[in-house]
Design a protein around this motif. Sequence first.
Motif, PDB file in Angstrom:
ATOM      1  N   ILE A   1       0.825  -1.206   0.000  1.00 44.50           N
ATOM      2  CA  ILE A   1       0.000   0.000   0.000  1.00 44.50           C
ATOM      3  C   ILE A   1       0.859   1.255   0.000  1.00 44.50           C
ATOM      4  O   ILE A   1       0.483   2.286  -0.559  1.00 44.50           O
ATOM      5  N   VAL A   2       2.026   1.172   0.604  1.00 46.24           N
ATOM      6  CA  VAL A   2       2.942   2.314   0.626  1.00 46.24           C
ATOM      7  C   VAL A   2       3.713   2.416  -0.683  1.00 46.24           C
ATOM      8  O   VAL A   2       3.793   3.495  -1.293  1.00 46.24           O
ATOM      9  N   ASN A   3       4.244   1.283  -1.129  1.00 45.14           N
ATOM     10  CA  ASN A   3       5.135   1.302  -2.288  1.00 45.14           C
ATOM     11  C   ASN A   3       4.397   1.449  -3.615  1.00 45.14           C
ATOM     12  O   ASN A   3       4.831   2.192  -4.499  1.00 45.14           O
ATOM     13  N   LYS A   4       3.281   0.736  -3.776  1.00 44.98           N
ATOM     14  CA  LYS A   4       2.562   0.810  -5.045  1.00 44.98           C
ATOM     15  C   LYS A   4       1.887   2.160  -5.252  1.00 44.98           C
ATOM     16  O   LYS A   4       1.764   2.629  -6.385  1.00 44.98           O
ATOM     17  N   LEU A   5       1.436   2.754  -4.152  1.00 46.66           N
ATOM     18  CA  LEU A   5       0.773   4.050  -4.255  1.00 46.66           C
ATOM     19  C   LEU A   5       1.727   5.212  -4.039  1.00 46.66           C
ATOM     20  O   LEU A   5       1.331   6.368  -4.131  1.00 46.66           O
ATOM     21  N   ASN A   6       2.983   4.894  -3.732  1.00 43.89           N
ATOM     22  CA  ASN A   6       3.989   5.925  -3.501  1.00 43.89           C
ATOM     23  C   ASN A   6       3.477   6.945  -2.486  1.00 43.89           C
ATOM     24  O   ASN A   6       3.476   8.160  -2.721  1.00 43.89           O
ATOM     25  N   LEU A   7       3.042   6.434  -1.327  1.00 48.91           N
ATOM     26  CA  LEU A   7       2.426   7.280  -0.326  1.00 48.91           C
ATOM     27  C   LEU A   7       3.429   8.204   0.354  1.00 48.91           C
ATOM     28  O   LEU A   7       4.558   7.823   0.634  1.00 48.91           O
ATOM     29  N   THR A   8       2.990   9.409   0.634  1.00 46.86           N
ATOM     30  CA  THR A   8       3.752  10.323   1.475  1.00 46.86           C
ATOM     31  C   THR A   8       3.518   9.917   2.928  1.00 46.86           C
ATOM     32  O   THR A   8       2.617   9.124   3.237  1.00 46.86           O
ATOM     33  N   ASP A   9       4.289  10.480   3.840  1.00 43.82           N
ATOM     34  CA  ASP A   9       4.069  10.180   5.253  1.00 43.82           C
ATOM     35  C   ASP A   9       2.669  10.608   5.693  1.00 43.82           C
ATOM     36  O   ASP A   9       2.012   9.922   6.488  1.00 43.82           O
ATOM     37  N   ALA A  10       2.207  11.745   5.186  1.00 44.48           N
ATOM     38  CA  ALA A  10       0.875  12.221   5.554  1.00 44.48           C
ATOM     39  C   ALA A  10      -0.209  11.288   5.027  1.00 44.48           C
ATOM     40  O   ALA A  10      -1.237  11.077   5.691  1.00 44.48           O
ATOM     41  N   GLU A  11       0.005  10.718   3.845  1.00 46.07           N
ATOM     42  CA  GLU A  11      -0.972   9.767   3.298  1.00 46.07           C
ATOM     43  C   GLU A  11      -0.953   8.460   4.081  1.00 46.07           C
ATOM     44  O   GLU A  11      -2.004   7.826   4.274  1.00 46.07           O
TER      45      GLU A  11
ATOM     46  N   ALA B 143      -3.959  15.408   2.838  1.00 47.65           N
ATOM     47  CA  ALA B 143      -3.391  14.167   2.308  1.00 47.65           C
ATOM     48  C   ALA B 143      -4.418  13.047   2.253  1.00 47.65           C
ATOM     49  O   ALA B 143      -4.260  12.099   1.477  1.00 47.65           O
ATOM     50  N   ALA B 144      -5.475  13.130   3.050  1.00 47.24           N
ATOM     51  CA  ALA B 144      -6.520  12.109   2.995  1.00 47.24           C
ATOM     52  C   ALA B 144      -7.221  12.135   1.639  1.00 47.24           C
ATOM     53  O   ALA B 144      -7.613  11.093   1.108  1.00 47.24           O
ATOM     54  N   ILE B 145      -7.356  13.326   1.082  1.00 48.76           N
ATOM     55  CA  ILE B 145      -7.979  13.450  -0.235  1.00 48.76           C
ATOM     56  C   ILE B 145      -7.093  12.838  -1.307  1.00 48.76           C
ATOM     57  O   ILE B 145      -7.561  12.056  -2.142  1.00 48.76           O
ATOM     58  N   THR B 146      -5.813  13.173  -1.279  1.00 48.51           N
ATOM     59  CA  THR B 146      -4.910  12.633  -2.300  1.00 48.51           C
ATOM     60  C   THR B 146      -4.766  11.126  -2.164  1.00 48.51           C
ATOM     61  O   THR B 146      -4.606  10.417  -3.164  1.00 48.51           O
TER      62      THR B 146
END
Length: 256
Positions: free
Chosen positions: A114-124, A209-212
Amino acid sequence: MNNKLMLCMATAATVTLSGCTTIADIAGADTATLNNVAAQGFNKTVQEASSNKTLDTSSATYQRVNAVFNKLRPYADQMNQTGTKFAWQLAVLKSDQVNAYVAPGGKVVVYTGIVNKLNLTDAEIAAVMGHEMVHALEEHSKQKVGAQALTDLAIGIGLSAAGAGQGATAAAQLGSQIGIGLPYSRNLESRADQGGLMLMARAGYNPQAAITLWEKMNKLSGSGGSSFLSTHPSNSQRIEAMRKNLPAAQAIYNQR
């Protein structure tokens, strides 16, 4: 595991969704009991993942997820009105699954996918974790574990586990037994969305970040979907509802 609770879960499989009751109603399980059962399942998940070398305790992804978890935890404790102190724990599992969930009592599981595939920021990451923490804090699993929810969950997580390999067996069992990631009602999802916004804002993460995050989820859904979306419906109405709650969360964030 509590035999009475196991019996209730088996019995729940024969109950229709329209007449479903919570685990607590069926088994007479209070918060402490559910938290204890969840802890046992979480420990088994961690042990199995460690044995199969799918437990991540050192990667850059783990470091980021753990940092967000530790930053959110004290604010989550402040929101705890269950009357029982949570023993928050985190397990990061190496998997391409785009998923995350929480068990009663604050047992958080995050898949690296979920972190790597979506390239999440810390806030996300905080948006994902805050949402799940609120589900646990408001004890939504006690309110929404009926027969169809258990059945759908067992099928959905079981299929995901099969795709992830042998190392996911305990995680799948934990999900099917406790109702992790169950398809909550629209009302409970909205409460988790709103509470998650406030939690991440208090911890110093921009709630925008919840929106993004959900925009990324929607995009992924269009290209094949994710196991996270199977139990966390993402749509334009949901994002719009979060936008309406943003001003209050943004005010909290801006005051820090």
